[in-house]
Design a protein around this motif. Structure first.
Motif, PDB file in Angstrom:
ATOM      1  N   VAL A 216      16.215  -1.883  14.666  1.00 21.34           N
ATOM      2  CA  VAL A 216      16.042  -0.666  13.615  1.00 21.34           C
ATOM      3  C   VAL A 216      15.364   0.342  14.191  1.00 21.34           C
ATOM      4  N   HIS A 217      15.615   1.547  13.877  1.00 21.86           N
ATOM      5  CA  HIS A 217      15.126   2.720  14.201  1.00 21.86           C
ATOM      6  C   HIS A 217      14.683   3.731  13.073  1.00 21.86           C
ATOM      7  N   ALA A 218      13.638   4.425  13.196  1.00 20.30           N
ATOM      8  CA  ALA A 218      13.188   5.229  12.281  1.00 20.30           C
ATOM      9  C   ALA A 218      13.694   6.664  12.326  1.00 20.30           C
ATOM     10  N   VAL A 219      14.398   7.406  11.570  1.00 18.70           N
ATOM     11  CA  VAL A 219      14.800   8.785  11.533  1.00 18.70           C
ATOM     12  C   VAL A 219      13.922   9.641  11.114  1.00 18.70           C
ATOM     13  N   LEU A 220      13.486  10.714  12.065  1.00 21.91           N
ATOM     14  CA  LEU A 220      12.376  11.849  11.600  1.00 21.91           C
ATOM     15  C   LEU A 220      13.079  13.013  11.168  1.00 21.91           C
ATOM     16  N   ARG A 221      12.165  13.450  10.342  1.00 21.31           N
ATOM     17  CA  ARG A 221      12.815  14.866   9.689  1.00 21.31           C
ATOM     18  C   ARG A 221      12.980  15.893  10.668  1.00 21.31           C
ATOM     19  N   HIS A 222      12.218  15.895  11.973  1.00 15.73           N
ATOM     20  CA  HIS A 222      12.289  16.878  12.780  1.00 15.73           C
ATOM     21  C   HIS A 222      12.415  16.100  14.374  1.00 15.73           C
ATOM     22  N   GLY A 223      12.820  14.935  14.336  1.00 11.60           N
ATOM     23  CA  GLY A 223      12.793  14.352  15.397  1.00 11.60           C
ATOM     24  C   GLY A 223      14.118  14.399  16.336  1.00 11.60           C
ATOM     25  N   ASP A 224      14.148  14.626  17.566  1.00 10.16           N
ATOM     26  CA  ASP A 224      15.656  14.872  18.243  1.00 10.16           C
ATOM     27  C   ASP A 224      16.335  13.439  18.332  1.00 10.16           C
ATOM     28  N   ARG A 225      15.523  12.412  18.267  1.00 10.37           N
ATOM     29  CA  ARG A 225      16.160  11.229  18.446  1.00 10.37           C
ATOM     30  C   ARG A 225      15.426  10.177  17.472  1.00 10.37           C
ATOM     31  N   PRO A 226      16.107   9.185  16.992  1.00  8.07           N
ATOM     32  CA  PRO A 226      15.453   8.092  16.148  1.00  8.07           C
ATOM     33  C   PRO A 226      14.548   7.088  17.261  1.00  8.07           C
ATOM     34  N   LEU A 227      13.507   6.656  16.587  1.00  4.04           N
ATOM     35  CA  LEU A 227      12.486   5.805  17.305  1.00  4.04           C
ATOM     36  C   LEU A 227      12.584   4.505  17.032  1.00  4.04           C
ATOM     37  N   GLU A 228      12.369   3.752  17.838  1.00  2.52           N
ATOM     38  CA  GLU A 228      12.562   2.118  17.735  1.00  2.52           C
ATOM     39  C   GLU A 228      11.439   1.862  16.797  1.00  2.52           C
ATOM     40  N   VAL A 229      11.892   1.010  16.001  1.00  3.46           N
ATOM     41  CA  VAL A 229      10.735   0.149  15.057  1.00  3.46           C
ATOM     42  C   VAL A 229      10.633  -1.387  15.481  1.00  3.46           C
ATOM     43  N   SER A 230       9.523  -1.784  15.822  1.00  5.59           N
ATOM     44  CA  SER A 230       9.240  -3.142  16.136  1.00  5.59           C
ATOM     45  C   SER A 230       9.605  -4.134  14.931  1.00  5.59           C
ATOM     46  N   ARG A 231       9.817  -5.350  15.016  1.00  8.34           N
ATOM     47  CA  ARG A 231      10.356  -6.265  13.988  1.00  8.34           C
ATOM     48  C   ARG A 231       9.218  -6.627  13.373  1.00  8.34           C
ATOM     49  N   ARG A 232       8.028  -6.524  13.724  1.00 11.20           N
ATOM     50  CA  ARG A 232       6.814  -6.879  12.924  1.00 11.20           C
ATOM     51  C   ARG A 232       6.369  -5.658  11.951  1.00 11.20           C
ATOM     52  N   CYS A 233       7.139  -4.743  12.415  1.00  7.76           N
ATOM     53  CA  CYS A 233       6.704  -3.289  11.344  1.00  7.76           C
ATOM     54  C   CYS A 233       7.671  -3.144  10.353  1.00  7.76           C
ATOM     55  N   VAL A 234       8.977  -3.583  10.477  1.00  2.00           N
ATOM     56  CA  VAL A 234      10.118  -3.357   9.615  1.00  2.00           C
ATOM     57  C   VAL A 234       9.888  -3.510   8.455  1.00  2.00           C
ATOM     58  N   SER A 235       9.206  -4.622   7.776  1.00  7.59           N
ATOM     59  CA  SER A 235       9.029  -4.816   6.304  1.00  7.59           C
ATOM     60  C   SER A 235       7.968  -3.782   5.694  1.00  7.59           C
ATOM     61  N   GLN A 236       7.036  -3.611   6.301  1.00  5.04           N
ATOM     62  CA  GLN A 236       6.050  -2.875   5.842  1.00  5.04           C
ATOM     63  C   GLN A 236       6.510  -1.299   5.967  1.00  5.04           C
ATOM     64  N   LEU A 237       7.250  -1.005   6.986  1.00  2.00           N
ATOM     65  CA  LEU A 237       8.010   0.316   6.906  1.00  2.00           C
ATOM     66  C   LEU A 237       8.842   0.607   5.901  1.00  2.00           C
ATOM     67  N   ARG A 238       9.532  -0.238   5.661  1.00  2.00           N
ATOM     68  CA  ARG A 238      10.580  -0.301   4.449  1.00  2.00           C
ATOM     69  C   ARG A 238       9.898   0.221   3.037  1.00  2.00           C
ATOM     70  N   ASP A 239       8.755  -0.308   2.922  1.00  2.00           N
ATOM     71  CA  ASP A 239       7.891  -0.226   1.765  1.00  2.00           C
ATOM     72  C   ASP A 239       7.429   1.206   1.598  1.00  2.00           C
ATOM     73  N   THR A 240       6.851   1.649   2.687  1.00  2.00           N
ATOM     74  CA  THR A 240       6.457   3.000   3.026  1.00  2.00           C
ATOM     75  C   THR A 240       7.627   4.168   2.699  1.00  2.00           C
ATOM     76  N   VAL A 241       8.634   3.990   3.327  1.00  2.00           N
ATOM     77  CA  VAL A 241       9.765   4.756   3.144  1.00  2.00           C
ATOM     78  C   VAL A 241      10.165   4.743   1.857  1.00  2.00           C
ATOM     79  N   ARG A 242      10.309   3.568   1.022  1.00  2.00           N
ATOM     80  CA  ARG A 242      10.568   3.816  -0.272  1.00  2.00           C
ATOM     81  C   ARG A 242       9.530   4.393  -1.462  1.00  2.00           C
ATOM     82  N   GLN A 243       8.423   4.353  -1.026  1.00  2.00           N
ATOM     83  CA  GLN A 243       7.409   5.076  -1.467  1.00  2.00           C
ATOM     84  C   GLN A 243       7.336   6.658  -1.465  1.00  2.00           C
ATOM     85  N   LEU A 244       7.996   7.087  -0.299  1.00  2.00           N
ATOM     86  CA  LEU A 244       8.006   8.672   0.017  1.00  2.00           C
ATOM     87  C   LEU A 244       8.753   9.416  -0.849  1.00  2.00           C
TER      88      LEU A 244
END
Length: 244
Positions: A216-244
């Protein structure tokens, strides 16, 4: 002892200059009128003592003190202010003394002696919450005798690299000598952890993508490349993205 005077009132700077001239072993290396200039002077001259007003335009004295706490060697800080209401915050910022204007000669002399003791290593600085109830608005990157102040709102992501953190921001990237954990503690509502070595500004997150290998990689608004997401962070990060 090298001293920087930082006060936005010319008369206050003049009074300190006159009083310091009566003390032995003092060299005034800079007089400045705002917080940014105070930090630049400290980066250029490595003073042993900073006489620091609190109410200054732009970056105030308390925030300057928080930045100076990361300098090595760290200067002794003595606040000089017209108000005694800031005393508690001043000592939370590990000031060695607190003087109320108009500064009296005997109080300034005592403060200078405290600073000498501090710089000689015979006094341990306060180990407490140096952020008080007001977080920094900038991070401070030191650059061979100068510095760059990076607005926190301009930061896109923070990435740990050995003993430094690389700050990726709107104008490029810089190194700061702080830990990723301390930055997360201070700015946890603004940044979210996506990896053990990376914090991303919440407003920069656009979406999460999974590649063919299941990473899984995170796509940034101004990033030139996606950033790797560790497995332990995926679940919490999904919740964060849904709330944005």
């Amino acid at each position: 002892m090298k001293v920087v005077i930082a006060d936005d009132e010319p008369l206050a700077r003049e009074r300190l200059r006159v009083l310091l001239a009566q003390l032995a072993g003092i060299e005034i290396v800079a007089e400045v009128g705002d917080g940014r200039s105070a930090l630049e002077a400290c980066a250029a001259h490595d003073p042993a003592l900073v006489l620091l007003d609190i109410a200054m335009p732009g970056i105030d004295g308390l925030e300057v003190a928080r930045h100076l706490s990361a300098f090595e060697p760290r200067p002794a800080i003595v606040f000089c202010t017209a108000y005694d209401a800031h005393a508690l915050k001043a000592f939370e910022a590990a000031a060695v003394d607190y003087l109320v204007k108009p500064v009296r000669p005997e109080r300034l002399q005592a403060a200078v002696e405290r600073a000498r003791t501090f710089t000689a290593g015979r006094e341990v600085a306060v180990d407490g919450d140096t952020h008080g109830d007001k977080r920094r608005t900038h991070l401070c990157a030191r650059l061979r005798g100068s510095l760059r102040l990076i607005p926190v709102e301009d930061i896109r992501y923070l990435q740990a690299e050995e003993k430094y953190v690389v700050v990726h921001h709107a104008r490029g990237e810089d190194l700061v000598e702080e830990s990723l954990k301390s930055l997360e503690d201070e700015f946890g509502d603004r940044f979210v952890r996506i990896h053990r070595n990376c914090l991303v500004a919440r407003h920069e997150l656009v979406e999460l993508r999974r590649d063919l290998e299941g990473h899984v990689h995170a796509v940034l608004r101004h990033g030139d490349r996606p950033l790797e997401v560790s497995r332990r962070c995926v679940s919490q990060l999904r919740d964060t993205v849904r709330q944005l």
